[in-house]
Design a protein around this motif. Structure first.
Motif, mmCIF file in Angstrom:
data_model
loop_
_atom_site.group_PDB
_atom_site.id
_atom_site.type_symbol
_atom_site.label_atom_id
_atom_site.label_comp_id
_atom_site.label_asym_id
_atom_site.label_seq_id
_atom_site.Cartn_x
_atom_site.Cartn_y
_atom_site.Cartn_z
ATOM 1 N N ALA A 179 0.826 7.146 5.034
ATOM 2 C CA ALA A 179 0.622 5.916 3.840
ATOM 3 C C ALA A 179 0.576 7.917 2.743
ATOM 4 O O ALA A 179 0.881 8.106 1.804
ATOM 5 C CB ALA A 179 0.240 5.214 3.414
ATOM 6 N N SER A 180 0.048 8.585 2.563
ATOM 7 C CA SER A 180 -0.488 10.004 2.624
ATOM 8 C C SER A 180 0.533 11.412 2.911
ATOM 9 O O SER A 180 0.436 12.184 1.787
ATOM 10 C CB SER A 180 -1.964 10.311 2.549
ATOM 11 N N SER A 230 0.784 -0.992 0.044
ATOM 12 C CA SER A 230 -0.034 0.250 -0.262
ATOM 13 C C SER A 230 0.559 0.880 -0.040
ATOM 14 O O SER A 230 -0.395 2.695 -0.250
ATOM 15 C CB SER A 230 -0.702 0.095 1.354
ATOM 16 N N CYS A 231 2.204 1.376 0.084
ATOM 17 C CA CYS A 231 2.633 2.264 -0.611
ATOM 18 C C CYS A 231 3.241 2.696 -0.892
ATOM 19 O O CYS A 231 4.205 3.379 -1.812
ATOM 20 C CB CYS A 231 4.306 2.146 0.740
ATOM 21 N N THR A 232 2.079 2.889 -2.274
ATOM 22 C CA THR A 232 2.972 3.387 -3.409
ATOM 23 C C THR A 232 2.972 4.538 -3.245
ATOM 24 O O THR A 232 3.793 4.630 -4.791
ATOM 25 C CB THR A 232 0.858 2.449 -4.501
ATOM 26 N N ALA A 233 3.012 5.980 -2.339
ATOM 27 C CA ALA A 233 2.933 7.353 -3.216
ATOM 28 C C ALA A 233 4.287 7.829 -2.424
ATOM 29 O O ALA A 233 5.144 8.030 -2.533
ATOM 30 C CB ALA A 233 1.599 7.717 -2.313
ATOM 31 N N HIS A 234 5.278 6.056 -2.097
ATOM 32 C CA HIS A 234 6.710 6.479 -1.118
ATOM 33 C C HIS A 234 7.722 6.128 -2.215
ATOM 34 O O HIS A 234 6.811 4.623 -2.942
ATOM 35 C CB HIS A 234 6.726 6.165 -0.007
ATOM 36 N N THR A 235 9.193 6.434 -2.336
ATOM 37 C CA THR A 235 9.848 6.104 -2.885
ATOM 38 C C THR A 235 10.668 4.480 -2.032
ATOM 39 O O THR A 235 10.103 4.303 -0.109
ATOM 40 C CB THR A 235 11.312 6.141 -2.875
ATOM 41 N N SER A 243 -2.821 5.213 6.782
ATOM 42 C CA SER A 243 -3.644 6.256 6.021
ATOM 43 C C SER A 243 -2.713 7.654 6.414
ATOM 44 O O SER A 243 -1.927 7.906 5.524
ATOM 45 C CB SER A 243 -4.713 6.320 5.438
ATOM 46 N N ASP A 261 8.998 9.064 3.233
ATOM 47 C CA ASP A 261 9.313 7.978 3.557
ATOM 48 C C ASP A 261 9.445 7.268 4.710
ATOM 49 O O ASP A 261 8.882 5.656 4.791
ATOM 50 C CB ASP A 261 10.389 7.280 1.950
ATOM 51 N N PRO A 302 4.064 13.196 3.292
ATOM 52 C CA PRO A 302 5.300 13.155 2.012
ATOM 53 C C PRO A 302 6.334 12.408 2.481
ATOM 54 O O PRO A 302 7.688 12.147 1.288
ATOM 55 C CB PRO A 302 5.703 14.832 2.008
#
Length: 401
Positions: free
Chosen positions: A191-192, A127-132, A188, A196, A194
């Motif tokens: 996860a949301s 679920s960590c697709t927004a992060h490196t 969440s 990592d 900025p």
């Protein structure tokens, strides 16, 4: 993790299973902080993050708890290194690039004196697709550990995963065999965000899994820095922003006057000090209280009775949720003065206002219902340079330039 007003989050940890500043010639790591022009303060978010971080210490709560890099394998000859750090929305969190693995994988990491774990998103986290996400399969220096770790915050936010070890490069200074917390799940609120991950700079007694050496522990024990200190200068947006973490000593370019040495109580794993009192325009406002120096918290949070006394002197009104409305006109606001171990340190008028909302302003100070100690965050730290000493333990404080 850092929240707007009180940045960083000291976890309600679910346990699954400590001189003076260094001489100028010692090994040091400098981490400059850069300005973020997208400044959008959010006092409600800041308070929520503080309550999440320190929630387990609430007593009878009144409300519900809602570079100079080298190659990856070696240190610079003089033990120095610089990492530019971004001040995200000014008071939510400061983050810099930390490199993990061989070859290095670059991650946005928040530095936090109010916690002690080094965790970040990994490829184990779907679920960590927004992060490196750190990928252990791409690192030749990765070593498995496998022990689980889990952090639960009072607002219900969580992070969990497994432990491992790898090489960590912070501004060109290399730590070998650092224990890292690989996140498999993030709620969440994480996860949301900025960043990592987060690098805790507190004491190792509050790591989620007992017996782990923190990055600061290893910087010291591996001889990467020659003195167990790091100096913190957080720039103010009104003065151009920026800032610096200097590991191994202090930087006199960023403070004026003498450094005042202050004993630290590290029994709770934090840099806790005694504030002898507060005053405004030479008039005493409070008696002594204890407070945690927390780079991960944006606001200045005081015990509620003391916050009420400060607010009364400034004609500020209590919103009933830990925040105060205060005049937006700094012309009539005198500095809030801290008396600490025989010296005085100020929070000036421009820092007493945090966020404007219409014709009103939210104060840069507040309280978290039920918490009977102060969380001395960036509202104070932006105006005062602090050298953190893990070994004694103690801090040294001077007025920031």
């Amino acid at each position: 993790m850092k929240f707007s007003l009180v940045s960083s989050c000291v976890a309600l940890v679910v346990m699954t299973l400590a001189v003076d500043a260094a001489p100028s010639g010692g090994k040091k790591l400098s981490i400059p902080l850069s300005k973020n022009d997208n400044y959008q303060p959010d006092i409600k978010r800041a308070l929520a993050k503080v309550r999440a971080k320190y929630g387990k210490h609430i007593i009878n709560p009144l409300h519900g708890v809602p570079g100079n890099a080298t190659t990856d394998g070696g240190n610079t000859a003089d033990g120095t290194g610089s990492v530019p750090v971004t001040d995200y929305q000014n008071d939510i969190e400061y983050y810099g690039i930390v490199k993990v693995g061989t070859p290095a994988q670059s991650l946005k990491i928040d530095f936090d004196t109010g916690s002690s774990d080094f965790w970040f998103a990994s490829t184990l986290c779907s679920s960590c697709t927004a992060h490196t996400r750190y990928d252990s399969k791409k690192s030749s220096t990765y070593a498995a550990d496998g022990r689980p770790w889990s952090i639960r915050y009072a607002d219900g936010s969580t992070a969990s995963g497994v432990l491992a070890k790898d090489t960590v490069n912070v501004g060109g200074l290399v730590i070998k065999g650092q224990t890292i917390n690989l996140a498999k799940t993030l709620s969440s609120s994480f996860a949301s965000g900025p960043v990592d991950g987060l690098m805790g700079l507190g004491f190792d007694t509050i790591t989620t899994v007992a017996g782990i050496k923190t990055p600061v522990d290893n910087l010291i024990s591996q001889g990467v820095i020659s003195s167990p200190v790091f100096g913190v200068w957080l720039g103010k947006a009104g003065n151009g922003g920026g800032g610096e973490y200097l590991f191994g000593g202090s930087n006199p370019n960023h403070y004026t006057g003498p450094l005042t040495t202050v004993p630290v109580d590290s029994s709770q794993g934090w840099y806790s000090i005694t504030v002898d009192g507060l005053s405004i325009a030479d008039s005493p406002v409070s008696n002594s209280f204890t407070g945690i120096l927390d780079t991960g918290t944006t606001l200045l949070l005081l015990p509620q009775t003391i916050a009420d006394q400060v607010a009364s002197q400034y004609g500020a009104s209590d919103n009933g949720d830990g925040t105060y409305l205060i005049s937006c006109d700094t012309t009539y606001l005198q500095p809030l003065v801290f008396s600490i171990n025989g010296a005085q340190f100020e929070v000036p008028a421009d820092s007493l206002i945090f966020q404007q909302s219409g014709s009103y302003c939210f104060a840069g100070f507040g309280y978290s219902p039920g918490i009977d100690f102060a969380i001395i965050g960036d509202v104070f730290l932006k105006n005062n340079y602090v050298v953190f000493n893990q070994k004694v333990p103690q801090v040294q404080i001077a007025k920031a330039r």
